[in-house]
Scaffold this motif. Sequence first.
Motif, short mmCIF file in Angstrom:
data_model
loop_
_atom_site.label_atom_id
_atom_site.label_comp_id
_atom_site.label_asym_id
_atom_site.label_seq_id
_atom_site.Cartn_x
_atom_site.Cartn_y
_atom_site.Cartn_z
N SER A 1 -5.77 -4.00 0.57
CA SER A 1 -5.52 -2.69 1.14
C SER A 1 -4.20 -2.56 1.88
CB SER A 1 -6.69 -2.28 2.04
OG SER A 1 -6.87 -0.90 1.93
N SER A 2 -3.14 -2.81 1.15
CA SER A 2 -1.81 -2.59 1.72
C SER A 2 -1.63 -1.12 2.08
CB SER A 2 -0.73 -3.03 0.72
OG SER A 2 -0.76 -2.23 -0.44
N SER A 3 -2.29 -0.23 1.32
CA SER A 3 -2.11 1.20 1.61
C SER A 3 -2.73 1.58 2.95
CB SER A 3 -2.68 2.07 0.48
OG SER A 3 -4.05 1.85 0.29
N ASP B 1 10.96 -2.85 1.67
CA ASP B 1 10.46 -3.51 0.46
C ASP B 1 10.83 -2.77 -0.82
OD1 ASP B 1 9.20 -5.61 1.94
OD2 ASP B 1 7.73 -4.12 2.56
N PHE B 2 10.93 -1.46 -0.75
CA PHE B 2 11.34 -0.69 -1.93
C PHE B 2 12.83 -0.37 -1.89
CE2 PHE B 2 6.85 -0.43 -2.30
CZ PHE B 2 6.57 -0.14 -3.62
N TRP C 1 5.27 5.73 -2.18
CA TRP C 1 5.16 5.09 -0.87
C TRP C 1 5.39 6.09 0.26
CZ3 TRP C 1 9.41 5.30 2.27
CH2 TRP C 1 10.67 5.40 1.68
N GLY D 1 -1.80 -3.99 -4.16
CA GLY D 1 -2.78 -3.90 -5.24
C GLY D 1 -3.59 -5.16 -5.46
P1 ADP Z 1 -3.88 -1.73 -2.20
O1 ADP Z 1 -5.15 -2.22 -2.82
O2 ADP Z 1 -2.96 -2.87 -1.86
O3 ADP Z 1 -4.12 -0.79 -1.08
P2 ADP Z 1 -2.87 0.64 -3.42
O4 ADP Z 1 -2.48 0.95 -4.80
O5 ADP Z 1 -3.98 1.40 -2.80
O6 ADP Z 1 -3.14 -0.93 -3.37
O7 ADP Z 1 -1.64 0.84 -2.46
C1 ADP Z 1 -0.38 0.31 -2.80
C2 ADP Z 1 0.70 1.34 -2.49
O8 ADP Z 1 0.89 1.41 -1.06
C3 ADP Z 1 2.03 0.95 -3.07
O9 ADP Z 1 2.17 1.47 -4.37
C4 ADP Z 1 2.99 1.62 -2.10
O10 ADP Z 1 3.17 2.98 -2.43
C5 ADP Z 1 2.27 1.54 -0.77
N1 ADP Z 1 2.69 0.32 -0.04
C6 ADP Z 1 1.93 -0.73 0.29
N2 ADP Z 1 2.66 -1.68 0.93
C7 ADP Z 1 3.91 -1.20 0.99
C8 ADP Z 1 5.16 -1.71 1.51
N3 ADP Z 1 5.24 -2.91 2.07
N4 ADP Z 1 6.25 -0.93 1.40
C9 ADP Z 1 6.18 0.28 0.82
N5 ADP Z 1 5.05 0.81 0.31
C10 ADP Z 1 3.93 0.09 0.39
#
Ligand code: ADP
Length: 382
Positions: A124-126, A69-70, A88, A120
């Motif tokens: 909670s993608s992180s 993705d990046f 990331w 974001g």
């Molecule tokens: P969220 O609320 O989605 O958890 P965060 O700011 O805590 O938001 O986390 C987002 C971060 O997690 C992104 O900036 C990136 O560094 C990492 N991240 C999440 N998903 C991906 C992805 N698909 N590929 C790479 N990094 C990701």
Amino acid sequence: MSIKQLVEEKFASLFGGDGRTFASAGRINLIGEHTDYNGGYVFPGAISCGITVTMRPNGGDTVRVWSVDFDGMSEFGLAEEDLPEQLWARYIFGVCRETLKRGGKVEGFDAVFAGDVPLGAGLSSSAALESAFAFGLNEVYGNGLDKFTLARIGQSTEHNYCGTKCGIMDQFASVFGKQGSLIRLNCKTLEYKYFPFNPEGYRLVLVDSGVKHQLASSAYNDRRHSCERAAEAIRKRHPEVEFLSDSKRIWLEEVREEISQEDFLRAEYVIGEVQRVLDVCDALERSDYETVGELMYQTHFGLSRLYEVSCEELDFLNRIARRCEVTGSRVMGGGFGGCTVNLVRDELYDGFISTVKSAYSEKYGREPRILDVVTGDGAREL
Ligand code: ADP
Ligand code: MG
């Protein structure tokens, strides 16, 4: 092409051959907001979108990870001073470090990963990213760490390498989630229980206000202090009250004159919210989604008027939902922005979406992002 095929093909082209493939999930929290630090319940579940990773040890001591993705590579060693540049990659580095700190083995490996959790958006993608790697490394190196430890590895990664002082809920849901279930987690004892969540005839949809959480961190600390003061006042009469969530509503009444009006309202919200989680669980066991929805509206009211962590845009989205006869709607997450989570009957879905889009654009000059969610499985091998 599925995400699994995508990462496996990329892995083959970058590193040759194949690795093992793992996935983990983002999460929602149906109800139970601002209860975690009060020792109460939260009620999250894993969702069908997440992070998928293919990995394989490379025999060296360097980690090489490609983010689809990046569109970039990160290479780093496994010592504390090897913290990579890219944010990331820090999540992955953190997971490696935290695994090592817990006695697990991690050596150099190659990996390719991709995801479909919006970043974001409050999903909670992180946590999905941390859990996918924590679970995968545990399998690949045969470390035998239990699932709670894997969730802790993700949480500590946020604390120690990414600057986010989060609770355990996100990583817990991401690791433990199961399709068709939500999980009630007692944040004091860490006891948990799965409840069926199969809202046939309903859809769960997030409406993203697009507002950023600006006030969030100072307001968050203020709320915590209010809760601590209320709990302390109650504890003088009822020593068993360790956390505010241990208190009964009538015990709070007893100290009404001893605490500020503001602290009283904050505490009233928390004690009510803990009960609402239990009521939602009862309703789900009867498949009574109308009651679930009504409780969601009550939570929104409490977050907006008693706990005061909503904002104009979120209250607007909530009112539109009511007007469209949506079954349940509330702000999700810490507040001051982000999404509302809405439980909508199938036949009302299209009308709600078009009304909310047009009303919000008319008032705020931009369309809210709409995200459909369904429950999914947590960390697993594919
Ligand atoms: P969220 O609320 O989605 O958890 P965060 O700011 O805590 O938001 O986390 C987002 C971060 O997690 C992104 O900036 C990136 O560094 C990492 N991240 C999440 N998903 C991906 C992805 N698909 N590929 C790479 N990094 C990701
Ligand atoms: Mg996060």
